[in-house]
Design a protein around this motif. Structure first.
Motif, mmCIF file in Angstrom:
data_model
loop_
_atom_site.group_PDB
_atom_site.id
_atom_site.type_symbol
_atom_site.label_atom_id
_atom_site.label_comp_id
_atom_site.label_asym_id
_atom_site.label_seq_id
_atom_site.Cartn_x
_atom_site.Cartn_y
_atom_site.Cartn_z
ATOM 1 N N GLU A 185 10.577 52.499 -16.264
ATOM 2 C CA GLU A 185 11.945 51.944 -16.966
ATOM 3 C C GLU A 185 12.941 52.906 -17.296
ATOM 4 O OE1 GLU A 185 12.310 48.607 -17.362
ATOM 5 O OE2 GLU A 185 10.283 47.856 -17.101
ATOM 6 N N THR A 204 14.722 46.767 -30.667
ATOM 7 C CA THR A 204 13.454 45.765 -30.245
ATOM 8 C C THR A 204 12.413 45.758 -31.139
ATOM 9 O OG1 THR A 204 14.064 46.328 -28.021
ATOM 10 C CG2 THR A 204 11.987 45.463 -28.217
ATOM 11 N N SER A 243 16.836 45.405 -21.510
ATOM 12 C CA SER A 243 15.578 44.657 -21.492
ATOM 13 C C SER A 243 14.716 45.228 -20.294
ATOM 14 C CB SER A 243 15.680 43.220 -21.397
ATOM 15 O OG SER A 243 16.379 42.887 -20.151
ATOM 16 N N PRO A 244 13.350 45.266 -20.462
ATOM 17 C CA PRO A 244 12.569 45.815 -19.395
ATOM 18 C C PRO A 244 12.854 45.358 -18.062
ATOM 19 C CG PRO A 244 11.300 44.707 -20.934
ATOM 20 C CD PRO A 244 12.586 44.838 -21.600
ATOM 21 N N GLU A 245 12.640 45.759 -17.019
ATOM 22 C CA GLU A 245 12.820 45.348 -15.653
ATOM 23 C C GLU A 245 11.649 44.990 -14.898
ATOM 24 O OE1 GLU A 245 15.440 47.807 -13.644
ATOM 25 O OE2 GLU A 245 17.344 47.492 -14.935
ATOM 26 N N GLU A 250 7.502 44.204 -14.716
ATOM 27 C CA GLU A 250 6.557 43.323 -15.341
ATOM 28 C C GLU A 250 5.524 44.143 -16.365
ATOM 29 O OE1 GLU A 250 4.408 39.827 -16.568
ATOM 30 O OE2 GLU A 250 6.141 40.016 -15.057
ATOM 31 N N ARG A 278 7.539 44.676 -19.589
ATOM 32 C CA ARG A 278 7.668 43.621 -20.360
ATOM 33 C C ARG A 278 6.257 43.533 -21.238
ATOM 34 N NH1 ARG A 278 10.927 41.854 -16.276
ATOM 35 N NH2 ARG A 278 9.309 41.101 -14.989
ATOM 36 N N SER A 325 6.492 43.414 -25.179
ATOM 37 C CA SER A 325 5.692 42.396 -26.165
ATOM 38 C C SER A 325 4.351 42.589 -26.743
ATOM 39 C CB SER A 325 5.530 41.118 -25.116
ATOM 40 O OG SER A 325 4.584 41.579 -24.069
#
Length: 355
Positions: free
Chosen positions: A43, A59, A69-71, A73, A76, A80
């Protein structure tokens, strides 16, 4: 409530038990671990030093502006499952600890449990609490709008809260004559001290303890019995003692109707003329009393009542002869609508009038 939410609440509860150092270390560790995981999953747009701290705070605190925002998977998943849950827990713990600290400090202040000695200097201390009398005392102190602006500290033995938190400091202690009461109220640095305890014995004990601290403050005590006041004067002649003059006032009012109103007016700073005092500058060359009276009345609309050589006023002379000499260093007692300070008087002009 879901198991996950219960888990977060339990973690937060344990976080609140940590001291500030450990909580800060965990927050730093979470900050660095989050950066490492985002770097690990490429990232690159988020881990730049000038970007990451902003992304992390926005965040982790769940503000989430959406500009970053993260690009990937994996990125993310890190946000999260690690950054947001950990951030919520840590930020909530920090805010909770801070709120608890502020609330406890406020409660301690209202309950009179704080040590104020380091915050105070040249202040006024009131030892003793009587609901009506002390409340009136505070009103009269602040009613003198041109007084020297001193902090006021009330020291009590009763279980109570600060009766006037907007204007005064407050200390609750077990004994007015205790070291705790003197230390926490900064007695040795006070300029004025008023002592009026629950009874004459307590007032005497508190006064002797205060005198023993070596304070240079002017001390005023209230007694019901003249014998107790005389006893204190034997051991501390500079302490100003007050006793009830109800009998004298009754007789004077009966013989000279309205005398009680004159007395009350002289002491009331809330309305009308009031009795004040000021110290004449040491360099003043001097004048006679009649010149002083004329000058005060003509230039300040004030009525001079008398003078005293001592700063404590033990040798007060009311209405001295017209040729009585007034010199530098003396106290002048006068009646006026507002307090006068030495700087309000043109002493050079007064000297010229005396010639």
């Amino acid at each position: 409530m879901s198991p996950f939410v219960r888990f977060l609440l339990r973690i937060n509860h344990h976080m609140l038990q940590l001291n500030w150092f450990l909580l800060l270390m965990i927050l730093v560790a979470h900050f660095l671990a989050s950066w490492f995981l985002l770097s690990l999953f490429d990232e690159t747009s988020l881990v730049a030093p000038n970007i990451y701290y902003y992304f992390y705070i926005v965040t982790a605190s769940t503000v989430g502006y959406g500009d970053l925002s993260p690009e990937t998977e994996a990125g993310r998943m890190v946000v999260s499952l690690f950054i947001i849950p950990g951030g919520i827990t840590l930020f909530a713990a920090a805010i909770g600890k801070l709120s608890t600290h502020l609330v406890n400090a406020w409660r301690r202040s209202m309950k009179g449990q704080l040590d104020l000695s380091s915050q105070l200097d040249n202040h006024l201390v009131i030892l003793g609490w009587h609901r009506e009398a002390t409340s009136r005392m505070i009103e009269l102190i602040f009613g003198d709008e041109k007084r020297v602006k001193r902090d006021v500290v009330l020291v009590v033995t009763q279980e109570m809260e600060n009766p006037d938190p907007e204007r005064i400091f407050f200390i609750q202690t077990e004994n007015l004559a205790s070291k705790d009461a003197c230390d926490r109220s900064g007695i040795t640095k006070a300029a004025r001290i008023i002592i009026s305890a629950g009874n004459d014995d307590s007032t005497l004990a508190a006064a002797l303890k205060v005198v023993a601290t070596g304070t240079q403050a002017h001390i005023v005590c209230h007694f019901q019995k003249r014998s107790m006041a005389d006893l204190l004067r034997e051991h501390a002649p500079t302490v100003e003692c007050h006793i009830s003059h109800t009998t004298e006032m009754l007789v004077r009012s009966a013989q000279d109707p309205g005398s009680s109103r004159v007395q009350n007016q002289l002491l009331n700073t809330l309305s009308g003329p009031t009795q004040f005092s000021l110290q004449i500058p040491a360099e003043f060359e001097g004048c006679d009393f009649s010149t002083l009276i004329s000058y005060f009345k003509a230039h300040r609309d004030a009525l001079v009542l008398g003078t005293a050589e001592s700063i404590h006023g033990e040798d007060l002379i009311l209405n001295p002869p017209a040729n009585h000499q007034v010199t530098g260093g003396q106290l002048v007692y006068y009646m006026a609508r507002h307090r006068l300070h030495a700087s309000d008087i043109s002493w050079q002009e007064l000297t010229k009038e005396a010639v």
